[in-house]
Design a protein around this motif. Sequence first.
Motif, PDB file in Angstrom:
ATOM      1  N   ALA A 158       0.829  -1.197   0.000  1.00  0.00           N
ATOM      2  CA  ALA A 158       0.000   0.000   0.000  1.00  0.00           C
ATOM      3  C   ALA A 158       0.862   1.243   0.000  1.00  0.00           C
ATOM      4  N   ASP A 159       1.966   1.210   0.764  1.00  0.00           N
ATOM      5  CA  ASP A 159       2.877   2.345   0.779  1.00  0.00           C
ATOM      6  C   ASP A 159       3.512   2.546  -0.587  1.00  0.00           C
ATOM      7  N   LEU A 160       3.842   1.439  -1.262  1.00  0.00           N
ATOM      8  CA  LEU A 160       4.432   1.517  -2.603  1.00  0.00           C
ATOM      9  C   LEU A 160       3.486   2.217  -3.564  1.00  0.00           C
ATOM     10  N   TYR A 161       2.221   1.786  -3.570  1.00  0.00           N
ATOM     11  CA  TYR A 161       1.289   2.339  -4.537  1.00  0.00           C
ATOM     12  C   TYR A 161       0.835   3.739  -4.141  1.00  0.00           C
ATOM     13  N   GLY A 162       0.924   4.070  -2.840  1.00  0.00           N
ATOM     14  CA  GLY A 162       0.594   5.418  -2.424  1.00  0.00           C
ATOM     15  C   GLY A 162       1.691   6.405  -2.743  1.00  0.00           C
ATOM     16  N   SER A 163       2.931   5.910  -2.855  1.00  0.00           N
ATOM     17  CA  SER A 163       4.074   6.792  -3.073  1.00  0.00           C
ATOM     18  C   SER A 163       4.417   6.946  -4.542  1.00  0.00           C
ATOM     19  N   LEU A 164       4.028   5.995  -5.383  1.00  0.00           N
ATOM     20  CA  LEU A 164       4.411   6.028  -6.779  1.00  0.00           C
ATOM     21  C   LEU A 164       3.202   6.315  -7.655  1.00  0.00           C
ATOM     22  N   ASP A 165       3.371   7.231  -8.591  1.00  0.00           N
ATOM     23  CA  ASP A 165       2.303   7.407  -9.559  1.00  0.00           C
ATOM     24  C   ASP A 165       2.433   6.329 -10.637  1.00  0.00           C
ATOM     25  N   LEU A 166       1.454   6.276 -11.523  1.00  0.00           N
ATOM     26  CA  LEU A 166       1.438   5.210 -12.520  1.00  0.00           C
ATOM     27  C   LEU A 166       2.667   5.265 -13.412  1.00  0.00           C
ATOM     28  N   ASN A 167       3.141   6.465 -13.745  1.00  0.00           N
ATOM     29  CA  ASN A 167       4.327   6.575 -14.602  1.00  0.00           C
ATOM     30  C   ASN A 167       5.545   5.940 -13.948  1.00  0.00           C
ATOM     31  N   LEU A 168       5.675   6.106 -12.629  1.00  0.00           N
ATOM     32  CA  LEU A 168       6.813   5.489 -11.939  1.00  0.00           C
ATOM     33  C   LEU A 168       6.657   3.978 -11.870  1.00  0.00           C
ATOM     34  N   LEU A 169       5.435   3.500 -11.735  1.00  0.00           N
ATOM     35  CA  LEU A 169       5.218   2.059 -11.745  1.00  0.00           C
ATOM     36  C   LEU A 169       5.566   1.472 -13.107  1.00  0.00           C
ATOM     37  N   VAL A 170       5.184   2.175 -14.167  1.00  0.00           N
ATOM     38  CA  VAL A 170       5.548   1.729 -15.512  1.00  0.00           C
ATOM     39  C   VAL A 170       7.064   1.718 -15.667  1.00  0.00           C
ATOM     40  N   ALA A 171       7.714   2.787 -15.170  1.00  0.00           N
ATOM     41  CA  ALA A 171       9.175   2.864 -15.258  1.00  0.00           C
ATOM     42  C   ALA A 171       9.827   1.734 -14.475  1.00  0.00           C
ATOM     43  N   LEU A 172       9.290   1.437 -13.275  1.00  0.00           N
ATOM     44  CA  LEU A 172       9.834   0.342 -12.471  1.00  0.00           C
ATOM     45  C   LEU A 172       9.673  -0.991 -13.202  1.00  0.00           C
ATOM     46  N   ASP A 173       8.522  -1.186 -13.809  1.00  0.00           N
ATOM     47  CA  ASP A 173       8.265  -2.423 -14.561  1.00  0.00           C
ATOM     48  C   ASP A 173       9.275  -2.579 -15.688  1.00  0.00           C
ATOM     49  N   VAL A 174       9.523  -1.515 -16.441  1.00  0.00           N
ATOM     50  CA  VAL A 174      10.458  -1.580 -17.567  1.00  0.00           C
ATOM     51  C   VAL A 174      11.893  -1.747 -17.072  1.00  0.00           C
ATOM     52  N   LEU A 175      12.259  -1.064 -15.990  1.00  0.00           N
ATOM     53  CA  LEU A 175      13.613  -1.198 -15.441  1.00  0.00           C
ATOM     54  C   LEU A 175      13.884  -2.642 -15.010  1.00  0.00           C
ATOM     55  N   LEU A 176      12.915  -3.268 -14.369  1.00  0.00           N
ATOM     56  CA  LEU A 176      13.103  -4.651 -13.933  1.00  0.00           C
ATOM     57  C   LEU A 176      13.146  -5.606 -15.117  1.00  0.00           C
ATOM     58  N   GLU A 177      12.492  -5.238 -16.197  1.00  0.00           N
ATOM     59  CA  GLU A 177      12.511  -6.076 -17.399  1.00  0.00           C
ATOM     60  C   GLU A 177      13.822  -5.924 -18.149  1.00  0.00           C
ATOM     61  N   GLU A 178      14.260  -4.679 -18.317  1.00  0.00           N
ATOM     62  CA  GLU A 178      15.483  -4.410 -19.082  1.00  0.00           C
ATOM     63  C   GLU A 178      16.737  -4.620 -18.250  1.00  0.00           C
ATOM     64  N   GLN A 179      16.643  -4.367 -16.927  1.00  0.00           N
ATOM     65  CA  GLN A 179      17.800  -4.418 -16.029  1.00  0.00           C
ATOM     66  C   GLN A 179      18.929  -3.537 -16.569  1.00  0.00           C
ATOM     67  N   SER A 180      18.515  -2.392 -17.077  1.00  0.00           N
ATOM     68  CA  SER A 180      19.455  -1.450 -17.671  1.00  0.00           C
ATOM     69  C   SER A 180      18.794  -0.082 -17.740  1.00  0.00           C
ATOM     70  N   VAL A 181      19.480   0.936 -17.222  1.00  0.00           N
ATOM     71  CA  VAL A 181      18.963   2.297 -17.323  1.00  0.00           C
ATOM     72  C   VAL A 181      18.906   2.724 -18.781  1.00  0.00           C
ATOM     73  N   GLN A 182      19.946   2.379 -19.533  1.00  0.00           N
ATOM     74  CA  GLN A 182      19.985   2.741 -20.951  1.00  0.00           C
ATOM     75  C   GLN A 182      18.849   2.073 -21.720  1.00  0.00           C
ATOM     76  N   GLY A 183      18.638   0.777 -21.481  1.00  0.00           N
ATOM     77  CA  GLY A 183      17.574   0.067 -22.172  1.00  0.00           C
ATOM     78  C   GLY A 183      16.197   0.581 -21.793  1.00  0.00           C
ATOM     79  N   ALA A 184      15.996   0.888 -20.506  1.00  0.00           N
ATOM     80  CA  ALA A 184      14.708   1.420 -20.069  1.00  0.00           C
ATOM     81  C   ALA A 184      14.465   2.800 -20.657  1.00  0.00           C
ATOM     82  N   ALA A 185      15.509   3.616 -20.724  1.00  0.00           N
ATOM     83  CA  ALA A 185      15.365   4.954 -21.306  1.00  0.00           C
ATOM     84  C   ALA A 185      14.951   4.866 -22.769  1.00  0.00           C
TER      85      ALA A 185
END
Length: 309
Positions: free
Chosen positions: A5-32
């Motif tokens: 609940a704290d996670l979803y209260g602190s992160l907006d949807l854009n950050l959740l999308v970014a977190l999802d992509v970062l965990l998938e790519e495991q690369s800042v460059q790839g996520a960017a």
Amino acid sequence: MTQSADLYGSLDLNLLVALDVLLEEQSVQGAARRLHLSEPAMSRTLGRIRKALGDPVLVRAGRRMVPTPHALAVRAEVGAVVERARALFAPGRDTDLRTVSRTFTIIGHDAIAAPLGAPLFARAAEEAPGIRVRFLAESHVDAPFLRHGTADLEIGVIDTALPEVHVEHLHEDRMLGVVRSGHPLLTGELTPERFASEAGHLIVSRRGKLRGPVDDALAELGLERKVVGTVGTFPASLFVLRDCDLIGLVSSWSAPLATALGLVLFEVPLPLPPLGLGLAWHPRHDADPAHAWLRRCVRELMTGEAGPA
């Protein structure tokens, strides 16, 4: 308040999308690149995620980045939230797959991935060019890959015991014998006795097992074969068999791989159990149009028949 609940209260949807992509790519460059951001902007986004989670999320390991244990623990939940949001805002059946940008991970034996890969990539290029498909080989250990979000779809002989996982049977496959061209086994009548004793046998096992259904069938006849070793994949076994007199097995689905290498297939003179090939996925993907497209493509390519999404 719970951590989720704290996670979803602190992160907006854009950050959740970014977190999802970062965990998938495991690369800042790839996520960017995926999110059409600059690397500095992606780095700042990662910093905000780290602050909200109280966890590094991705840490440097040599030249690459790897997820922390906490990041791996929340990966499936984050992916599920993002998928539900996409489904909520997507125009349902009218979703234009040509505008979808996703990466799907399929886990399964590479004897299936090898003949399936080319037609699936071709179909994606034509129908959904923004979708990438990542094939992962089966692991030597059993793990709940679908539940954890490590894979989006499993293909092959499905033996999962997880009650929530959806399993769809596609068809029955069978095992064929395979040897090099000119092998002595190919001359004369092939009996169980000759199959067992003519030459040594090579087993394909992701866990390195030295015994299988063939040995059980031979034992019923009072026979025993000489297993000289194992390899982890069918394609690897074919290259070994091409250059020696060992006897191997291959599924009928992947028989074209053997013939492409000049190997000869034959019917095994034993009553072997059929192999039930199917699909498995987690129910969080049920309402996702892109995942339904992936299931439909795999189903049609493996059976030549259409079916439910």
